[in-house]
Design an enzyme around this catalytic site. Sequence first.
Site, mmCIF file in Angstrom:
data_model
loop_
_atom_site.group_PDB
_atom_site.id
_atom_site.type_symbol
_atom_site.label_atom_id
_atom_site.label_comp_id
_atom_site.label_asym_id
_atom_site.label_seq_id
_atom_site.Cartn_x
_atom_site.Cartn_y
_atom_site.Cartn_z
ATOM 1 N N GLU A 151 0.855 -1.195 0.000
ATOM 2 C CA GLU A 151 0.000 0.000 0.000
ATOM 3 C C GLU A 151 0.889 1.242 0.000
ATOM 4 O O GLU A 151 1.295 1.702 1.050
ATOM 5 C CB GLU A 151 -0.918 -0.029 1.217
ATOM 6 C CG GLU A 151 -1.757 -1.319 1.242
ATOM 7 C CD GLU A 151 -2.803 -1.363 2.334
ATOM 8 O OE1 GLU A 151 -3.204 -0.306 2.813
ATOM 9 O OE2 GLU A 151 -3.229 -2.465 2.682
ATOM 10 N N TYR A 224 -13.394 -1.740 0.838
ATOM 11 C CA TYR A 224 -13.940 -1.428 2.163
ATOM 12 C C TYR A 224 -13.140 -0.263 2.718
ATOM 13 O O TYR A 224 -12.095 0.102 2.175
ATOM 14 C CB TYR A 224 -13.875 -2.638 3.098
ATOM 15 C CG TYR A 224 -12.618 -3.464 2.960
ATOM 16 C CD1 TYR A 224 -12.640 -4.667 2.297
ATOM 17 C CD2 TYR A 224 -11.411 -3.008 3.486
ATOM 18 C CE1 TYR A 224 -11.482 -5.419 2.149
ATOM 19 C CE2 TYR A 224 -10.256 -3.754 3.348
ATOM 20 C CZ TYR A 224 -10.298 -4.960 2.673
ATOM 21 O OH TYR A 224 -9.154 -5.698 2.531
#
Length: 282
Positions: A151, A224
Amino acid sequence: MWFVLTSPLLVLSFALPQASAHPQRTHHHRLATPRAEPVAAAWYAGWHATDGFLLSDVSWDKYNTLIYSFLETTPDVHNLSLNGSEPSVFPQFVSEAHKHGVAAHVALGGWTASRWFSSNVATADNRTAFVKAVTDFCRQYDVDGVNIDWEYPNSQGTGCNTISPNDTQNFLAFLQELRKDPVGAKLTISAATSILPFIDATGSHSTDVTGFAEVFDYITVMNYDVFGPWSAAVGPNAPLNDTCAPPDDQVGSAVTAVKAWTAAGMPLNKIVLGVAAYGHSF
Ligand SMILES: *[C@@H]1O[C@H](CO)[C@@H](O)[C@H](O)[C@H]1NC(C)=O
Ligand SMILES: *[C@@H]1O[C@H](CO)[C@@H](O)[C@H](O)[C@H]1NC(C)=O
Ligand SMILES: *[C@@H]1O[C@H](CO)[C@@H](O)[C@H](O)[C@H]1NC(C)=O
Ligand SMILES: *[C@@H]1O[C@H](CO)[C@@H](O)[C@H](O)[C@H]1NC(C)=O
Ligand SMILES: *[C@@H]1O[C@H](CO)[C@@H](O)[C@H](O)[C@H]1NC(C)=O
């Protein structure tokens, strides 16, 4: 703003069930992962393994894959660390999974542990060393798969990650080398991704991920934490469609993710939808 997709709140959830289409690639796992079946996986939070959600709490019969989170990158490309995730529980996780006929995967990276991906894959020498670190770990612990949770390539995550415009191409070169390794060839290799494809050297979302489609068994799209208390507007945690949010606030959804990844060349049957088993308050 895509950073909201994987805010630190993500790591508070310990089981994110996923449902998917049918990964087509067949590997010869020692453990016969039923490849004709959809991927039914959840992330297991190692840092709650002795306090919050024990291995004995896992509903093994609901899954064909469990992913232990997180194996961390370290400043030394030769080293990986389970430090933050109860390293002593990990071997038990693998043996419990196998006892239940469930593939034992490890998640590498995550929001707080993606710091050294960029430097680890930056040069040919580092990629070779990183392949060795990953495959040694998998062999040592009898791991069936790795879920790479960077990430993000060429996009800053937690704030202090190493980063380079070449991240996405270097990531692919690393994965190709990992696949050439005899251990890596047999692993189930997946990636936890944003709604939109990796950022390439031009600074835009990749429009061609066909190289990645060849090396990944599947991607797990983190649909999400799309909205949460950090957002300017109230919206759904895990929107099925953009239209779940007002037009001015839309920041992506499962529909957007499937469109973007397939348009860039990821086959539908290699896309696993990450579904939240929790909500947010505002
Ligand atoms: C990497 O591992 C080696 C051997 O276990 C150890 O000596 C070294 O301190 C480790 N480096 C880091 C940064 O943890
Ligand atoms: C693991 O944690 C210990 C204690 O916090 C620290 O000294 C050590 O360097 C860490 N090892 C790695 C590889 O991060
Ligand atoms: C290669 O990895 C080492 C850490 O093991 C790191 O110090 C070095 O900066 C990396 N190379 C590049 C170009 O990032
Ligand atoms: C990116 O890769 C190209 C070669 O493909 C190289 O010329 C350039 O120096 C690299 N940039 C960085 C920042 O590493
Ligand atoms: C998503 O929203 C668009 C626009 O309203 C609509 O055409 C499409 O059918 C929706 N898709 C799903 C899966 O609900």
